[in-house]
Design a protein around this motif. Structure first.
Motif, short mmCIF file in Angstrom:
data_model
loop_
_atom_site.label_atom_id
_atom_site.label_comp_id
_atom_site.label_asym_id
_atom_site.label_seq_id
_atom_site.Cartn_x
_atom_site.Cartn_y
_atom_site.Cartn_z
N SER A 1 0.85 -1.17 -0.05
CA SER A 1 -0.14 0.07 0.13
C SER A 1 1.01 1.31 0.14
O SER A 1 1.40 1.81 1.05
CB SER A 1 -0.94 -0.26 1.28
N ALA B 1 0.35 4.27 -0.63
CA ALA B 1 -0.09 5.54 0.04
C ALA B 1 0.07 5.53 1.49
O ALA B 1 0.30 6.40 2.28
CB ALA B 1 -1.62 5.42 -0.05
N THR B 2 -0.15 4.32 2.10
CA THR B 2 0.07 3.95 3.56
C THR B 2 1.65 4.23 4.02
O THR B 2 1.87 4.81 4.65
CB THR B 2 -0.28 2.63 3.86
N ALA B 3 2.56 3.80 2.94
CA ALA B 3 3.81 3.95 3.37
C ALA B 3 4.14 5.49 3.17
O ALA B 3 4.98 5.88 3.93
CB ALA B 3 4.78 3.02 2.14
N ASP B 4 3.85 6.06 2.23
CA ASP B 4 3.88 7.49 2.15
C ASP B 4 3.45 8.30 3.31
O ASP B 4 4.24 9.22 3.76
CB ASP B 4 3.20 7.74 0.79
N ALA B 5 2.37 7.79 3.56
CA ALA B 5 1.73 8.72 4.93
C ALA B 5 2.53 8.37 6.23
O ALA B 5 2.77 9.17 7.15
CB ALA B 5 0.21 8.27 5.21
N ALA B 6 3.43 7.15 6.21
CA ALA B 6 4.16 6.79 7.16
C ALA B 6 5.57 7.50 7.12
O ALA B 6 6.60 7.00 7.85
CB ALA B 6 4.20 5.24 7.26
N ARG C 1 1.21 10.71 -5.46
CA ARG C 1 0.73 10.98 -4.16
C ARG C 1 -0.58 11.96 -4.21
O ARG C 1 -1.54 11.68 -3.86
CB ARG C 1 1.66 11.73 -3.48
N GLU C 2 -0.55 12.89 -5.22
CA GLU C 2 -1.70 13.86 -5.30
C GLU C 2 -2.82 13.38 -5.83
O GLU C 2 -3.73 14.14 -6.27
CB GLU C 2 -1.46 15.22 -5.67
N GLU C 3 -2.84 11.98 -6.34
CA GLU C 3 -4.02 11.49 -7.11
C GLU C 3 -5.36 11.87 -6.47
O GLU C 3 -5.29 11.37 -5.43
CB GLU C 3 -3.64 10.15 -7.55
N ARG C 4 -6.17 12.30 -7.13
CA ARG C 4 -7.71 12.33 -6.42
C ARG C 4 -8.54 11.41 -6.79
O ARG C 4 -8.58 11.11 -8.04
CB ARG C 4 -8.09 13.79 -6.56
N TYR D 1 -0.57 17.07 0.80
CA TYR D 1 -0.70 18.18 -0.25
C TYR D 1 0.17 19.06 0.19
O TYR D 1 0.44 19.50 1.34
CB TYR D 1 -2.15 18.34 -0.37
N PRO E 1 4.89 13.77 4.80
CA PRO E 1 4.43 13.20 5.98
C PRO E 1 5.54 13.23 6.92
O PRO E 1 5.09 13.27 7.88
CB PRO E 1 3.80 11.85 5.38
N PHE F 1 5.57 14.45 10.83
CA PHE F 1 5.91 13.81 12.09
C PHE F 1 6.76 14.52 12.91
O PHE F 1 6.65 14.55 14.17
CB PHE F 1 6.41 12.37 11.67
N LYS G 1 -5.00 4.34 6.64
CA LYS G 1 -3.63 4.03 5.77
C LYS G 1 -2.81 2.75 6.47
O LYS G 1 -2.08 3.31 7.44
CB LYS G 1 -2.90 5.11 5.69
#
Lengths: 326, 515
Positions: free
Chosen positions: A192, A194-199, A323-326, B56, B75, B79, B91
């Motif tokens: 995932s 998106a998860t990795a990116d958010a982490a 990342r910024e795909e909507r 964003y 992100p 953090f 996520k």
């Protein structure tokens, strides 16, 4: 005879093991690199070019270290470049992974045959092959005392150093994926992004590095094939469909490099088993050649039926991430 | 008393193409404070929070943390400023265990040891009163457990500013109560919490301050204790704007579609439609209002035969034969042939109804190819239809052979709606037909719907903009978590009334209220 069979099976299996370990690392980052056959081919020819040039320039006396080092570096550079092309297209430009991979396979085989043909012409030999026996002898060197240990030595110790490298690499890859932080991060990228990116994981960097490292490992499979299995004789298209077998092996070993060690030997055995069954006609031999693929299909059927989540391919395999795909 | 703001936003603006998602938004949250961000769907709440958490990057504006201006590019930066976001769509990696998900992406000094991490996870859980098993795999977890993992994840990273995006949307009332308790505990520990929601009673029950966004614009911040539901609704939906949509009186309306007590559950057993009953009349536009995801889609799909119903029946009075059909026994194709048409414009616009890579003519054929008798396709009729729609609805396209994917959103919608209308339906269901359209195109669609109404079609219109619903429809039905909370006469109603019906819930959740 069984000892000889196992020995041959292992030697058949090693290129597949390199290929599948490389592909597993790649796929764990979410990149479905179907360019593996082409990359292995390029890995082989790059090594051949290096060895060829060195043999020519050094005349008769080869330095053992350089004889191994030069083809090795050439092979690594060649396949890393292929991995880089793949990453640039699919990660940076977000091209379709399947198309890119298949294109790279066609491209890699073309490159290999082109340079192979050119080298054959330079040697001016009548045979459509390049003979690098001297270099090959260095690659094939095995432990001197292996022969003294009877069947044990033959089965376990009689191989060249690249074969052991293959197994060690697979074990390390397995440990890396399962037990290390970076391995965890890499797996999350493939599952995932998106998860990795958010982490806070740099998704693109992981994809690039793992795909290039994976390509290098796969490329070594090509090098092993030419220098060891084929005794340093390069002939165009000699590599056959081992690249695809390596991709099939990834599925067979359900994305686990340590399983892939056993799988590769099994596949190697299945590939040559027809030589050991007496009284087979040419047509039946061909049927036996299909066995690895049949086994792969059966494994696919079983893993999809059992639906165990850990045995499924990485969830975002084949998808590009933005990342910024909507 | 002057406290330093934990986080402050000044004039944040973000645009996606020509759509302005946030415009000049200013926010301020102190330590030990819960701020609610309230707004309708599409008011830019999530976009705003994504900018704080580094997903964003804002086009303009400044972000201050503890009074210092900061730049959050990723992100990871977020953090480092101790900002943690709990996304609405979790996520999490499904095949990882809770602990693995929690430590993901962290750079810790000591050697990686999942067992040690699991131990630390357990400690945090105890401290805040969570109940999770660190070794459980995510795919084995319920929604509320997953959310707990998300919260522990940001706490594990030492976040001081927590952002929760619609955390209660997926929770049961009991779970919500538990969550609120935890959030209050965190606030008392000095953490700043930003919670995005559109449920008024939750705002009132939980938060200290409320910031309201409307269509990307910042309306204002009020202290929760000084406000009430009515004021907040007004801030959220805005003052009444006159739209001047022509609305004729329904001509001899007769019952066309009778929906009786339908129930529908998803595969997890959650009720999507709860005992829904209503009647749609010919020559009338029935509006459906509700917060996105309240069951609108399921309702329309039930009528179109795409959704399996648990109970209830849908009766269709066939104007041609005078017979009454139960649509529940029919296949989607049979229902369509009866003249019940659905044009659903989903969030991604192309997802349902049109094929992006096919040209306009081929998309017309999707509805008619079955009619052909010969082996080959007849392109003449669809071509005529495509050209007619392009001309009538002023679709901007090079020609009828352009792939739909390349048209702008508004034009895609015109084609979708145009095609459904062209089949002269007797029931026309249009869901969000003006989503993302500019004013002119929207009016064109409204006029189309009005024309259908004049022709005696029963029009069901699912809309987002309450102003439009009030102006366009004859009756408005409000749906709220799968239940019909009211059917009002659009001529004598106000936006506030509808807004309250949209957000009304049982008092059960309110019990967790002020302490």
């Amino acid at each position: 005879m069984i000892v000889a069979f196992i020995q041959r099976a292992v030697m058949q299996g090693i290129p597949l093991l390199f290929g599948s370990t490389g592909e597993i690392l790649t796929e764990k980052s979410g990149n479905l690199n179907l360019g593996i056959p082409g990359i292995m081919y390029v890995g082989g020819i790059s090594g051949v070019i290096g060895a060829f040039l060195y043999e020519r320039s050094a005349g008769g006396n080869l330095n053992p270290f350089l004889a191994i080092f030069i083809p090795l570096i050439c092979s690594i550079l060649g396949s890393a470049l292929m991995g880089l092309i793949y990453c640039f297209l699919t990660v940076t430009l977000r091209a379709n992974q399947n198309v890119t991979g298949l294109a790279l396979t066609t491209f890699g085989v073309g490159i290999g045959n082109f340079f192979g043909g050119s080298l054959i012409k330079i040697t001016g030999s009548d045979l459509p092959s390049i003979n690098l026996t001297k270099t090959s002898n260095y690659f094939k060197a095995s432990l001197p005392f292996a022969d003294d240990l009877g069947w044990f030595g033959k089965v376990f110790l009689s191989y060249s150093f690249l074969a052991y490298v293959a197994i060690i690499v697979a074990v390390i890859a397995s440990y890396f994926l399962k037990r290390t932080k970076k391995g965890l991060n890499l797996r999350s990228v493939g599952e995932s992004p998106a998860t990795a990116d958010a982490a806070g994981i740099n998704v693109n960097r992981y994809k690039y590095v793992s795909t290039c490292v994976g390509s290098v490992i796969a490329g070594l499979g090509g090098l092993y094939y030419v220098m060891d299995y084929a005794c340093g004789v390069w002939s165009n298209d000699g590599f056959g469909d081992r690249g695809w077998l390596a991709v099939a092996l990834v599925i067979f070993s359900i994305w686990k490099p340590n399983l892939s060690i056993l799988g590769s030997i099994l596949f190697g055995g299945l590939l040559i088993v027809h030589n050991y069954i007496p009284g087979l006609g040419v047509s039946t031999q061909e049927i036996f050649q299909m066995l690895p693929y049949v086994v792969t299909i059966i494994v696919l059927v079983f893993t999809s039926m059992r639906k165990k989540r850990e045995n499924q391919p990485p969830a975002s395999l084949g998808l590009s991430y933005f990342r910024e795909e909507r | 008393m002057e406290t330093k703001a934990a986080i402050e936003l000044k004039n944040i603006t973000k645009t996606f193409g020509s759509i302005v998602a946030n415009k000049d938004v200013c926010l301020k949250v102190n330590r030990g404070e819960i701020l609610s961000i309230l707004g309708e769907n599409g008011s830019g709440k999530t976009t705003l929070m994504n900018m704080i958490s580094g997903i964003y990057f804002p086009d303009h504006g400044q972000i201050f943390i503890d009074g210092k201006e900061v730049v959050i590019r990723s992100p990871k930066d977020a953090f480092n400023y101790r900002i943690g976001m709990i996304h609405q769509h979790f996520k999490l990696v499904d095949v990882f265990s809770a602990a693995e998900n929690i430590v993901l992406g962290l750079e810790e000094e000591q050697k990686f040891d999942i067992n040690k991490s699991a131990e630390k996870v357990r400690q945090i859980s105890e401290q805040y009163g969570f109940d999770i098993n660190p070794n459980k795999k995510i795919y084995d977890m319920s929604v509320s457990e997953k959310q707990t993992v998300e919260i522990v994840k940001v706490l594990y990273r030492g976040a001081d500013i927590l952002i929760l995006d619609e955390p209660t949307a997926v929770l049961t009332p009991q779970e919500t109560k538990k969550l609120f308790k935890v959030l209050r505990k965190m606030r008392d520990n000095g953490k700043s919490i930003i919670i995005i929601t559109h449920k008024l009673h939750e705002v009132l029950a939980l938060s200290d301050k409320v910031a309201v966004l409307r269509k990307g614009e910042y309306i204002g911040t009020v202290e929760t204790k000084n406000t009430n539901e009515k004021e907040l609704t007004e801030m959220m939906v805005g003052k009444k704007i006159s739209l001047d949509i022509e609305r004729g009186e329904p001509k001899n309306p007769t019952d066309r579609l009778e929906v009786k007590n339908i129930n529908c559950v998803n595969f997890e057993g959650v009720k999507l439609l709860d005992n829904v009953s209503f009647t749609a009349k010919s020559g009338e536009i029935l509006g459906i209002a509700g917060i996105a995801g309240s069951g609108q889609r399921e309702l329309l799909e039930s009528i179109a035969g795409l959704q399996k119903l648990k109970e209830g029946e849908i009766l269709y009075n066939n104007p041609k034969t005078g017979e009454v059909d139960n649509l529940r026994d029919k296949t989607p194709i049979q229902i369509r042939d009866l003249g019940v048409r659905l044009s659903f414009v989903p969030e991604d616009r192309l997802g349902m109804g049109l094929v992006g890579n096919m040209d306009i003519i081929d998309n017309m054929m999707l509805r008619s190819y079955r009619k052909g008798k010969s082996l080959f396709l007849n392109r003449k009729k669809p071509k005529g239809l495509a050209e007619k729609i392009i001309e009538d609805l002023e679709v901007v396209t090079p020609n009828a052979k352009t792939p739909v994917r390349r048209l702008s959103g508004g034009n895609v919608q015109k084609i979708l709606v145009g095609r459904e209308i062209a089949s002269s339906p007797s029931v026309l269901m249009a869901a969000y037909p003006v989503r993302g359209l500019d004013i002119n195109s929207s009016y064109m669609i409204y006029n189309l719907l009005n024309k259908q109404k004049e022709n005696g079609v029963a029009v069901i219109f699912v809309g987002e903009d309450l102003d439009v619903l009030v102006e366009l429809c004859d009756r408005i039905m409000v749906i709220n978590s799968g239940r019909i909370t009211g059917i009002v006469d659009a001529r004598n109603t106000t936006k506030e009334e509808i807004g309250l019906l949209m957000t009304k819930t049982d008092s059960l959740e309110n019990q967790g209220g002020e302490e």
